[in-house]
Design a protein around this motif. Structure first.
Motif, mmCIF file in Angstrom:
data_model
loop_
_atom_site.group_PDB
_atom_site.id
_atom_site.type_symbol
_atom_site.label_atom_id
_atom_site.label_comp_id
_atom_site.label_asym_id
_atom_site.label_seq_id
_atom_site.Cartn_x
_atom_site.Cartn_y
_atom_site.Cartn_z
ATOM 1 N N VAL A 41 10.049 5.621 -5.596
ATOM 2 C CA VAL A 41 9.250 5.852 -4.398
ATOM 3 C C VAL A 41 10.138 6.403 -3.284
ATOM 4 C CG1 VAL A 41 7.705 4.807 -2.691
ATOM 5 C CG2 VAL A 41 7.759 3.939 -5.040
ATOM 6 N N PRO A 42 10.065 7.707 -3.025
ATOM 7 C CA PRO A 42 10.834 8.251 -1.906
ATOM 8 C C PRO A 42 10.341 7.613 -0.593
ATOM 9 C CG PRO A 42 9.905 10.006 -3.258
ATOM 10 C CD PRO A 42 9.278 8.736 -3.706
ATOM 11 N N GLY A 43 11.264 7.202 0.248
ATOM 12 C CA GLY A 43 10.890 6.574 1.517
ATOM 13 C C GLY A 43 10.559 5.104 1.355
ATOM 14 N N GLY A 44 10.892 4.539 0.185
ATOM 15 C CA GLY A 44 10.595 3.122 -0.030
ATOM 16 C C GLY A 44 11.794 2.221 0.253
ATOM 17 N N ASP A 45 12.831 2.759 0.835
ATOM 18 C CA ASP A 45 14.077 2.001 1.019
ATOM 19 C C ASP A 45 13.899 0.774 1.900
ATOM 20 O OD1 ASP A 45 15.409 3.606 -0.619
ATOM 21 O OD2 ASP A 45 16.778 4.459 0.879
ATOM 22 N N GLY A 46 13.177 0.930 3.016
ATOM 23 C CA GLY A 46 12.992 -0.188 3.952
ATOM 24 C C GLY A 46 12.386 -1.386 3.264
ATOM 25 N N SER B 43 0.854 -1.190 0.000
ATOM 26 C CA SER B 43 0.000 0.000 0.000
ATOM 27 C C SER B 43 0.888 1.236 0.000
ATOM 28 C CB SER B 43 -0.925 -0.013 1.217
ATOM 29 O OG SER B 43 -0.170 -0.027 2.395
ATOM 30 N N LYS B 44 0.320 2.368 -0.338
ATOM 31 C CA LYS B 44 1.068 3.628 -0.470
ATOM 32 C C LYS B 44 2.288 3.413 -1.366
ATOM 33 C CE LYS B 44 -0.486 5.686 3.799
ATOM 34 N NZ LYS B 44 -0.130 6.010 5.179
ATOM 35 N N ALA B 45 2.034 2.906 -2.560
ATOM 36 C CA ALA B 45 3.076 2.674 -3.562
ATOM 37 C C ALA B 45 4.177 1.760 -3.064
ATOM 38 C CB ALA B 45 3.677 4.002 -4.039
ATOM 39 N N GLY B 46 3.890 0.966 -2.049
ATOM 40 C CA GLY B 46 4.876 -0.002 -1.578
ATOM 41 C C GLY B 46 5.596 0.438 -0.316
ATOM 42 N N ARG B 47 5.321 1.669 0.139
ATOM 43 C CA ARG B 47 6.000 2.123 1.359
ATOM 44 C C ARG B 47 5.525 1.304 2.554
ATOM 45 N NH1 ARG B 47 4.374 6.763 -0.994
ATOM 46 N NH2 ARG B 47 5.999 8.024 -1.961
ATOM 47 N N GLU B 48 4.260 0.908 2.499
ATOM 48 C CA GLU B 48 3.717 0.091 3.573
ATOM 49 C C GLU B 48 3.130 -1.196 3.003
ATOM 50 O OE1 GLU B 48 1.058 2.466 5.897
ATOM 51 O OE2 GLU B 48 2.609 3.998 6.181
ATOM 52 N N GLY B 49 2.657 -2.038 3.875
ATOM 53 C CA GLY B 49 2.112 -3.314 3.429
ATOM 54 C C GLY B 49 3.220 -4.307 3.131
ATOM 55 N N GLY B 50 2.904 -5.286 2.260
ATOM 56 C CA GLY B 50 3.896 -6.337 2.022
ATOM 57 C C GLY B 50 4.131 -6.586 0.545
ATOM 58 N N ILE B 51 4.481 -7.811 0.209
ATOM 59 C CA ILE B 51 4.800 -8.143 -1.184
ATOM 60 C C ILE B 51 4.050 -9.389 -1.646
ATOM 61 C CG2 ILE B 51 7.100 -7.081 -1.223
ATOM 62 C CD1 ILE B 51 8.203 -9.934 -0.642
ATOM 63 N N GLY B 52 2.931 -9.698 -1.009
ATOM 64 C CA GLY B 52 2.178 -10.905 -1.360
ATOM 65 C C GLY B 52 1.941 -11.068 -2.843
ATOM 66 N N PRO B 53 1.265 -10.105 -3.488
ATOM 67 C CA PRO B 53 0.975 -10.243 -4.921
ATOM 68 C C PRO B 53 2.245 -10.296 -5.768
ATOM 69 C CG PRO B 53 -0.262 -8.435 -3.946
ATOM 70 C CD PRO B 53 0.727 -8.869 -2.905
ATOM 71 N N VAL B 54 3.273 -9.551 -5.311
ATOM 72 C CA VAL B 54 4.535 -9.533 -6.061
ATOM 73 C C VAL B 54 5.166 -10.933 -6.046
ATOM 74 C CG1 VAL B 54 6.832 -8.514 -6.186
ATOM 75 C CG2 VAL B 54 4.874 -7.113 -5.485
#
Lengths: 288, 280
Positions: free
Chosen positions: A249-254, A58-69
């Motif tokens: 995605v800024p802030g998507g590093d984690g 969610s939020k372009a990948g900043r939150e949530g997980g990678i299930g569908p990926v």
């Protein structure tokens, strides 16, 4: 010559030098690997959790997980393997067992595979888009992505499978020849079982190569991070997810690091599984 | 001969040999005429002609690299697989031409078995080494195959040694046992001619002696051709001996005749020097 002198002569100065050099080379190889894995662990482990593996981003990948990926990745790899293994194995068997060595057909296929192996993956991605997505009307989809990847890893798989087939001793081939066994009996009952460990390893390496691919999939399976409903839906694979998170995605590093950690774990298990299988097959297959 | 074996023999288009003593009146069975074999630029054999009699053991001797093995491999067309190998001349098996097109290679290699220098069991179990070729050649009955397996293993003296572990990998056998298994595998297909390519040279003396005795037992029932560089062995097992020699870059036949004549009253000077241990 006495025994003592023989022993002393086995560790000369040049031996010590060579040994030191090989240890240094080993360390030099292991340091970057350790740094990479350490870096990934330090920055990614905090975001990693069982939930991360199943949740939708969610939020372009900043939150949530990678299930569908993860699901898309497995589907793309599945399509790729379903095409590469039967076709590649057939090609390797043809090149190695049926066609005349050094003949026209063998040379042509070899050149074609070499050209394919030398093609940059981004060019293959463009070809995949033009051919599978547009010309064959698959659209940007998991199917198109898997097929493009199949084109990419085919040369590697064929080359490695051929090497595996070549581990069958000439003695054994001569025995099959002298007994006038049918070709397919010899291949099914003798050549393939002997070559099986190598063929498993070839599959693992081809899969690892496909897992790590980004460029060819950008155009062909896309970067939609929804859960795919069918093979004709687009889907984002792990490598593309990492690319997107870290570039766009800024802030998507984690999450990017956590995803990279998952990818590395997958790669290691993919190259480790064949070794495991080899351990099992050794129990029931017969040594040559 | 059991009922089952009779059925197996019914599959054969050729007539298996009756047990007789054909060496008293040798009848040519394998006729090599004017055979010339070239590998790319080198000539391995030049104008070799030999008439190999039925039911006898014929030894081919000569120094290393004199084309002994080549001659053997031509007879069941193993040379076909060698790139750049050019075979001219004629090899007749029971009157039928073996070289040339239109020969059923599968049938030829069943009729002419080949035993290699190094034992080369298939990477299968002991039993499968015999059963797989049988299945592949159309022996469909399970019991029939089992009985053939037992018969051929008895024939090579292996049955008592392996009866308890027929499903063990063939690679667990000793070298001599492996070689006997290879011979059993060959016998199972009911050949007429058996070619031995230095069958003892990779074995220890005791295993070699067992193989030698086995070859002697095959006499009269099979036409045996054995390549060897062990002159004493040729003298012990062979009824007839052919001496090949490399002269002027190519090998040719020096002398062919009864083993006793070759060793005791050779007509060629080269033969007497060779069997006398002066040269070669």
């Amino acid at each position: 010559m006495t025994e003592a002198r023989i022993h002393r002569s086995t560790t000369s100065k040049s031996d010590v030098a060579v040994q030191t050099a090989s240890w240094l080379a080993l360390v030099a190889l292991l340091v970057p690997l350790g740094l990479i894995v350490g870096d990934l662990l330090m920055r990614g482990a905090t975001s990693l959790s069982p939930q991360f593996l199943v949740d939708s981003p969610s939020k372009a990948g900043r939150e949530g997980g990678i299930g569908p990926v993860l699901l898309s990745t497995l589907l793309v790899m599945g399509v790729c393997l379903l095409v590469v293994v039967p076709l590649g194995l057939a090609a390797a068997i043809g090149l190695n067992e049926y066609l005349r060595r050094g003949g026209f057909a063998v040379r042509t296929v070899r050149i074609a595979l070499d050209v394919l192996a030398g093609t940059p993956s981004i060019a293959l991605g463009m070809f995949g888009y033009a051919f599978f997505c547009i010309a064959l009307g698959m659209g940007v989809s998991i199917l198109a992505g898997g097929l493009t990847l199949a084109c990419m890893v085919m040369p590697l798989y064929v080359r490695l499978s051929e090497q595996a087939l070549r581990t069958v001793p000439d003695d054994v081939r001569a025995a099959a020849d002298a007994l006038a066994l049918r070709r397919y009996t010899a291949i099914l009952r003798i050549v393939l079982p002997v070559a099986a460990p190598g063929l498993f390893a070839a599959t693992g390496l081809a899969l690892a190569r496909a897992l790590a691919e980004t460029a060819a999939l950008l155009f062909t399976s896309g970067y939609v991070s929804r859960t795919p409903g069918s093979l004709l839906d687009p889907g984002r694979v792990l490598a593309v997810h990492i690319f997107d998170l870290s570039m766009n995605v800024p802030g998507g590093d984690g999450p990017a690091y956590a995803t990279a950690l998952v990818l590395v774990a997958l790669l290691l298990s993919v190259s480790g599984v064949p070794r495991l299988v080899r351990g099992f097959t050794r129990r029931w297959s017969h040594p040559v | 001969m059991s009922q089952i074996d009779n059925r197996a023999r019914a599959l054969l288009p050729w007539c298996p040999m009756e047990k007789t003593a054909p060496c008293c009146t040798p009848r040519t069975y394998l006729e090599v005429t004017d055979l010339t074999v070239k590998y790319k630029n080198t000539t391995a054999l030049r104008h070799v002609s030999i008439e190999i009699p039925r039911g006898c053991v014929t030894a081919i001797v000569g120094p290393s690299g004199c084309g002994k093995s080549t001659l053997l491999h031509v007879i069941n067309r193993m040379t076909d697989a060698v790139a750049g190998c050019d075979v001219r001349g004629s090899v007749r098996l029971a009157g039928a031409e073996v070289l040339g097109k239109g020969v059923d290679l599968r049938m030829l290699r069943r009729r002419v078995g080949l035993i290699f220098q190094r034992p080369n069991p298939l990477p299968l179990s002991i039993a499968e080494n015999v059963l797989l070729p049988l299945r592949d050649h159309g022996f469909t009955g399970r019991e029939e195959r089992a009985s053939i397996l037992e018969r051929v293993l008895h024939e090579v003296g292996l049955w008592d040694e392996v009866a308890q572990r027929l499903n063990a990998p063939a690679a667990t056998l000793s070298g001599g046992q492996q070689q006997r298994l290879c011979i059993a595998r060959c016998l199972a297909l009911l050949p007429e001619v058996i070619l031995f390519d230095e069958p003892c040279s990779a074995l220890d003396p005791i295993a070699a002696e067992i193989i030698e005795q086995l070859i002697c037992r095959l006499r009269n029932r099979y036409t045996v051709v054995i390549v060897t560089h062990n002159l004493a062995q040729a003298r012990r097992v062979a009824d007839f001996t052919a001496v090949l020699w490399n002269r002027e870059g190519a090998s040719s036949l020096v002398e062919f005749g009864k083993t006793r004549h070759i060793f005791e009253r050779p007509t060629q000077g080269l033969t007497s020097l060779y069997v006398g241990g002066v040269t070669g």
